[in-house]
Write a protein that holds these residues in place. Structure first.
Motif, PDB file in Angstrom:
ATOM      1  N   LEU A  36       0.825  -1.196   0.000  1.00 46.75           N
ATOM      2  CA  LEU A  36       0.000   0.000   0.000  1.00 46.75           C
ATOM      3  C   LEU A  36       0.867   1.256   0.000  1.00 46.75           C
ATOM      4  O   LEU A  36       1.864   1.338   0.715  1.00 46.75           O
ATOM      5  N   GLY A  37       0.465   2.226  -0.824  1.00 48.06           N
ATOM      6  CA  GLY A  37       1.162   3.503  -0.861  1.00 48.06           C
ATOM      7  C   GLY A  37       2.455   3.502  -1.635  1.00 48.06           C
ATOM      8  O   GLY A  37       3.136   4.526  -1.702  1.00 48.06           O
ATOM      9  N   ARG A  38       2.804   2.375  -2.249  1.00 48.35           N
ATOM     10  CA  ARG A  38       4.060   2.285  -3.002  1.00 48.35           C
ATOM     11  C   ARG A  38       3.784   1.849  -4.445  1.00 48.35           C
ATOM     12  O   ARG A  38       2.807   1.154  -4.716  1.00 48.35           O
ATOM     13  N   THR A  39       4.680   2.261  -5.330  1.00 50.86           N
ATOM     14  CA  THR A  39       4.579   1.882  -6.742  1.00 50.86           C
ATOM     15  C   THR A  39       5.707   0.926  -7.086  1.00 50.86           C
ATOM     16  O   THR A  39       6.886   1.252  -6.901  1.00 50.86           O
ATOM     17  N   LEU A  85     -10.793   2.490 -11.021  1.00 50.01           N
ATOM     18  CA  LEU A  85     -10.859   2.941  -9.632  1.00 50.01           C
ATOM     19  C   LEU A  85     -12.279   3.111  -9.107  1.00 50.01           C
ATOM     20  O   LEU A  85     -12.461   3.511  -7.960  1.00 50.01           O
ATOM     21  N   VAL A  86     -13.288   2.816  -9.938  1.00 52.62           N
ATOM     22  CA  VAL A  86     -14.670   3.103  -9.536  1.00 52.62           C
ATOM     23  C   VAL A  86     -15.075   2.351  -8.269  1.00 52.62           C
ATOM     24  O   VAL A  86     -15.912   2.827  -7.496  1.00 52.62           O
ATOM     25  N   ASN A  87     -14.459   1.182  -8.000  1.00 49.92           N
ATOM     26  CA  ASN A  87     -14.791   0.404  -6.804  1.00 49.92           C
ATOM     27  C   ASN A  87     -13.716   0.497  -5.719  1.00 49.92           C
ATOM     28  O   ASN A  87     -13.666  -0.345  -4.819  1.00 49.92           O
ATOM     29  N   ASN A  88     -12.858   1.521  -5.820  1.00 53.60           N
ATOM     30  CA  ASN A  88     -11.814   1.764  -4.805  1.00 53.60           C
ATOM     31  C   ASN A  88     -10.943   0.538  -4.521  1.00 53.60           C
ATOM     32  O   ASN A  88     -10.797   0.115  -3.368  1.00 53.60           O
ATOM     33  N   PRO A  89     -10.346  -0.079  -5.547  1.00 60.56           N
ATOM     34  CA  PRO A  89      -9.491  -1.247  -5.295  1.00 60.56           C
ATOM     35  C   PRO A  89      -8.215  -0.843  -4.560  1.00 60.56           C
ATOM     36  O   PRO A  89      -7.763   0.292  -4.667  1.00 60.56           O
ATOM     37  N   ARG A  90      -7.657  -1.788  -3.825  1.00 59.19           N
ATOM     38  CA  ARG A  90      -6.415  -1.516  -3.093  1.00 59.19           C
ATOM     39  C   ARG A  90      -5.187  -1.693  -3.967  1.00 59.19           C
ATOM     40  O   ARG A  90      -4.095  -1.298  -3.592  1.00 59.19           O
ATOM     41  N   LEU A  91      -5.364  -2.290  -5.155  1.00 55.87           N
ATOM     42  CA  LEU A  91      -4.252  -2.486  -6.086  1.00 55.87           C
ATOM     43  C   LEU A  91      -4.673  -2.055  -7.475  1.00 55.87           C
ATOM     44  O   LEU A  91      -5.708  -2.491  -7.982  1.00 55.87           O
ATOM     45  N   LEU A  92      -3.863  -1.216  -8.104  1.00 57.64           N
ATOM     46  CA  LEU A  92      -4.087  -0.806  -9.488  1.00 57.64           C
ATOM     47  C   LEU A  92      -2.890  -1.249 -10.317  1.00 57.64           C
ATOM     48  O   LEU A  92      -1.748  -0.885 -10.020  1.00 57.64           O
ATOM     49  N   GLU A 109      -4.365   9.728  -2.761  1.00 57.27           N
ATOM     50  CA  GLU A 109      -5.718   9.932  -2.245  1.00 57.27           C
ATOM     51  C   GLU A 109      -6.317   8.645  -1.697  1.00 57.27           C
ATOM     52  O   GLU A 109      -6.899   8.622  -0.617  1.00 57.27           O
ATOM     53  N   PHE A 110      -6.175   7.544  -2.455  1.00 59.96           N
ATOM     54  CA  PHE A 110      -6.799   6.284  -2.071  1.00 59.96           C
ATOM     55  C   PHE A 110      -5.878   5.404  -1.224  1.00 59.96           C
ATOM     56  O   PHE A 110      -6.326   4.420  -0.638  1.00 59.96           O
ATOM     57  N   GLY A 111      -4.561   5.724  -1.188  1.00 63.56           N
ATOM     58  CA  GLY A 111      -3.618   4.911  -0.427  1.00 63.56           C
ATOM     59  C   GLY A 111      -3.382   3.543  -1.021  1.00 63.56           C
ATOM     60  O   GLY A 111      -2.988   2.609  -0.312  1.00 63.56           O
ATOM     61  N   SER A 112      -3.615   3.385  -2.301  1.00 65.75           N
ATOM     62  CA  SER A 112      -3.532   2.078  -2.947  1.00 65.75           C
ATOM     63  C   SER A 112      -2.098   1.716  -3.326  1.00 65.75           C
ATOM     64  O   SER A 112      -1.190   2.552  -3.312  1.00 65.75           O
ATOM     65  N   ALA A 113      -1.917   0.464  -3.671  1.00 65.52           N
ATOM     66  CA  ALA A 113      -0.657   0.001  -4.250  1.00 65.52           C
ATOM     67  C   ALA A 113      -0.779   0.085  -5.768  1.00 65.52           C
ATOM     68  O   ALA A 113      -1.857  -0.123  -6.320  1.00 65.52           O
ATOM     69  N   VAL A 114       0.319   0.392  -6.433  1.00 60.07           N
ATOM     70  CA  VAL A 114       0.322   0.484  -7.891  1.00 60.07           C
ATOM     71  C   VAL A 114       1.440  -0.394  -8.445  1.00 60.07           C
ATOM     72  O   VAL A 114       2.562  -0.371  -7.947  1.00 60.07           O
ATOM     73  N   ILE A 115       1.085  -1.190  -9.455  1.00 58.01           N
ATOM     74  CA  ILE A 115       2.090  -1.912 -10.236  1.00 58.01           C
ATOM     75  C   ILE A 115       2.132  -1.263 -11.612  1.00 58.01           C
ATOM     76  O   ILE A 115       1.113  -1.212 -12.303  1.00 58.01           O
ATOM     77  N   LEU A 116       3.271  -0.755 -11.981  1.00 54.17           N
ATOM     78  CA  LEU A 116       3.436  -0.073 -13.260  1.00 54.17           C
ATOM     79  C   LEU A 116       4.289  -0.933 -14.180  1.00 54.17           C
ATOM     80  O   LEU A 116       5.463  -1.189 -13.903  1.00 54.17           O
ATOM     81  N   ILE A 117       3.686  -1.419 -15.249  1.00 54.05           N
ATOM     82  CA  ILE A 117       4.407  -2.215 -16.244  1.00 54.05           C
ATOM     83  C   ILE A 117       4.873  -1.277 -17.339  1.00 54.05           C
ATOM     84  O   ILE A 117       4.066  -0.574 -17.951  1.00 54.05           O
ATOM     85  N   THR A 118       6.164  -1.250 -17.591  1.00 53.87           N
ATOM     86  CA  THR A 118       6.683  -0.289 -18.557  1.00 53.87           C
ATOM     87  C   THR A 118       8.029  -0.750 -19.102  1.00 53.87           C
ATOM     88  O   THR A 118       8.686  -1.624 -18.535  1.00 53.87           O
ATOM     89  N   HIS A 119       8.408  -0.159 -20.235  1.00 52.90           N
ATOM     90  CA  HIS A 119       9.760  -0.356 -20.762  1.00 52.90           C
ATOM     91  C   HIS A 119      10.553   0.948 -20.672  1.00 52.90           C
ATOM     92  O   HIS A 119      11.706   0.999 -21.065  1.00 52.90           O
ATOM     93  N   ASP A 120       9.915   1.990 -20.138  1.00 51.59           N
ATOM     94  CA  ASP A 120      10.494   3.326 -20.111  1.00 51.59           C
ATOM     95  C   ASP A 120      11.157   3.581 -18.756  1.00 51.59           C
ATOM     96  O   ASP A 120      10.482   3.843 -17.755  1.00 51.59           O
ATOM     97  N   LEU A 121      12.477   3.524 -18.712  1.00 57.32           N
ATOM     98  CA  LEU A 121      13.183   3.704 -17.456  1.00 57.32           C
ATOM     99  C   LEU A 121      13.113   5.138 -16.954  1.00 57.32           C
ATOM    100  O   LEU A 121      13.272   5.386 -15.757  1.00 57.32           O
ATOM    101  N   ALA A 122      12.874   6.094 -17.846  1.00 56.48           N
ATOM    102  CA  ALA A 122      12.697   7.476 -17.411  1.00 56.48           C
ATOM    103  C   ALA A 122      11.421   7.598 -16.580  1.00 56.48           C
ATOM    104  O   ALA A 122      11.385   8.315 -15.574  1.00 56.48           O
ATOM    105  N   VAL A 123      10.380   6.882 -16.983  1.00 54.89           N
ATOM    106  CA  VAL A 123       9.135   6.857 -16.213  1.00 54.89           C
ATOM    107  C   VAL A 123       9.366   6.200 -14.855  1.00 54.89           C
ATOM    108  O   VAL A 123       8.876   6.667 -13.827  1.00 54.89           O
ATOM    109  N   VAL A 124      10.148   5.128 -14.839  1.00 53.76           N
ATOM    110  CA  VAL A 124      10.460   4.435 -13.592  1.00 53.76           C
ATOM    111  C   VAL A 124      11.173   5.374 -12.622  1.00 53.76           C
ATOM    112  O   VAL A 124      10.830   5.451 -11.430  1.00 53.76           O
TER     113      VAL A 124
END
Length: 345
Positions: free
Chosen positions: A41-44, A177-184, A211-226
């Protein structure tokens, strides 16, 4: 990789020894092998790697989006304490959208072209709440407004093709996010967008996470975004994790030759482009992953180790001299080897 760790209140997702394979006429496609990681939670958590490294396949397995009749999945996926590997479809349906949601790479394909955007968001809300159509529609308009779409009441009545690329991606985030999931889970959410809109979408995801305090998993190939958005980083190659640790620490001091190669391919703003630096060769076919370390055919350090690189799969171990860093490599001290050569040049 590693045994299951004790559960923690901030852990939303605990993936342990996950393997995903697809039987085919030519053989078995081993898309993901022995993968373990956690989302908090709270981390990407950013998952990076070249195309075909298993990033999206692993994340789709979390939501049970693979056809079970054509997929072999082993290991463990615990989402908010629910074991999802082998779970019946009704369990998977109950956790989708409420516990975890996914924003796909191409919103034009993910959104139904024949249904209005607001109706699609409202339907996702009604699937998990006993409310009227009017209440669900108000919730849809509220979410469109929350993700920064102007005139949300009017836009909710429009079809996906009437939205710009950036607005469609915002609508997909509203749907997720319409159902306020804890993981996006955001799968390449900015790939088809221009740089300005990319920044807006990433800022939006970051603001909503706070705002929601959720966890985020970001799948990417862009290290600048990381570098800009991630707290933790998982690097995958040929279906396996090869390095994991704090995102900024990994980018500043990579401990796996593959990670160093990815970073080397980036062009600094101060550099002039005289020759594109790339990792030699190409990723292996997942039908025929090389024995030993799967990266050894492309690794300039393979000669230092010799036969084990070609025959023995390296174990998942702490990186020498680095805190909270793990990697899969036969080199005794890969950080020193990388620094001695200035990367993979």
């Amino acid at each position: 990789m590693t045994a299951a760790q004790p559960w923690s209140d901030d852990v939303v997702l605990d993936v342990t020894a996950l393997s995903v394979a697809f039987p085919a006429d030519e053989g078995v496609v081993r898309a993901v092998s022995d993968l373990s990681y956690r989302a908090r939670l709270g981390r990407t958590l950013a998952i990076v790697g070249e195309s075909g490294s298993g990033k999206s396949v692993a994340s789709m397995a979390v939501l049970g989006l693979h056809d079970p009749s054509r997929t072999r999945i082993t290991g463990s996926i615990r989402l908010d304490g629910h074991e999802l590997v082998g779970a019946p479809e009704w369990v998977l349906q109950s956790v989708r959208s409420t516990h975890a949601a996914m924003v796909f790479q191409d919103p034009l394909s993910a959104l139904h072209p024949l249904h209005r955007v607001g109706a699609q968001i409202a339907e996702a809300y009604r699937a998990h709440h006993e409310v009227s159509r009017a209440t669900a529609q108000r919730r849809a308009v509220e979410m469109l407004d929350r993700v920064g779409i102007p005139n949300p009441d009017r836009r909710a009545k429009q079809f996906p093709h009437e939205f710009s690329g950036g607005m469609r991606q915002r609508a997909m985030i509203a749907l997720g996010l319409v159902n306020n999931p804890r993981l996006l889970i955001a799968d390449e959410p900015t790939t088809a967008l221009d740089v300005t809109v990319q920044a807006q979408i990433l800022d939006l995801v970051r603001d909503l996470q706070q705002e929601f305090g959720s966890a985020v998993i970001l799948i990417t190939h862009d290290l600048a975004v990381v570098a800009e958005t991630a707290d933790d980083l998982l690097v995958m190659y040929a279906g396996r994790a090869v390095e994991q640790g704090d995102a900024k620490a990994v980018l500043a001091r990579p401990s796996h030759p593959y990670t160093a190669g990815l970073l080397q391919s980036l062009l600094s703003p101060s550099e002039e482009l005289t020759e594109l630096r790339t990792i030699p060769g190409a990723p292996p076919s997942l039908l025929a992953i090389p024995p030993g370390c799967s990266f050894h055919p492309r690794c300039p350090f393979a000669d230092r180790v010799g036969a084990p690189c070609q025959t023995v799969l390296p174990g998942w171990r702490p990186a020498p001299g680095l805190v909270n860093r793990h990697l899969r490599c036969h080199l005794t001290d890969p950080v020193v080897a990388i620094q001695e050569t200035g990367g993979l040049r």
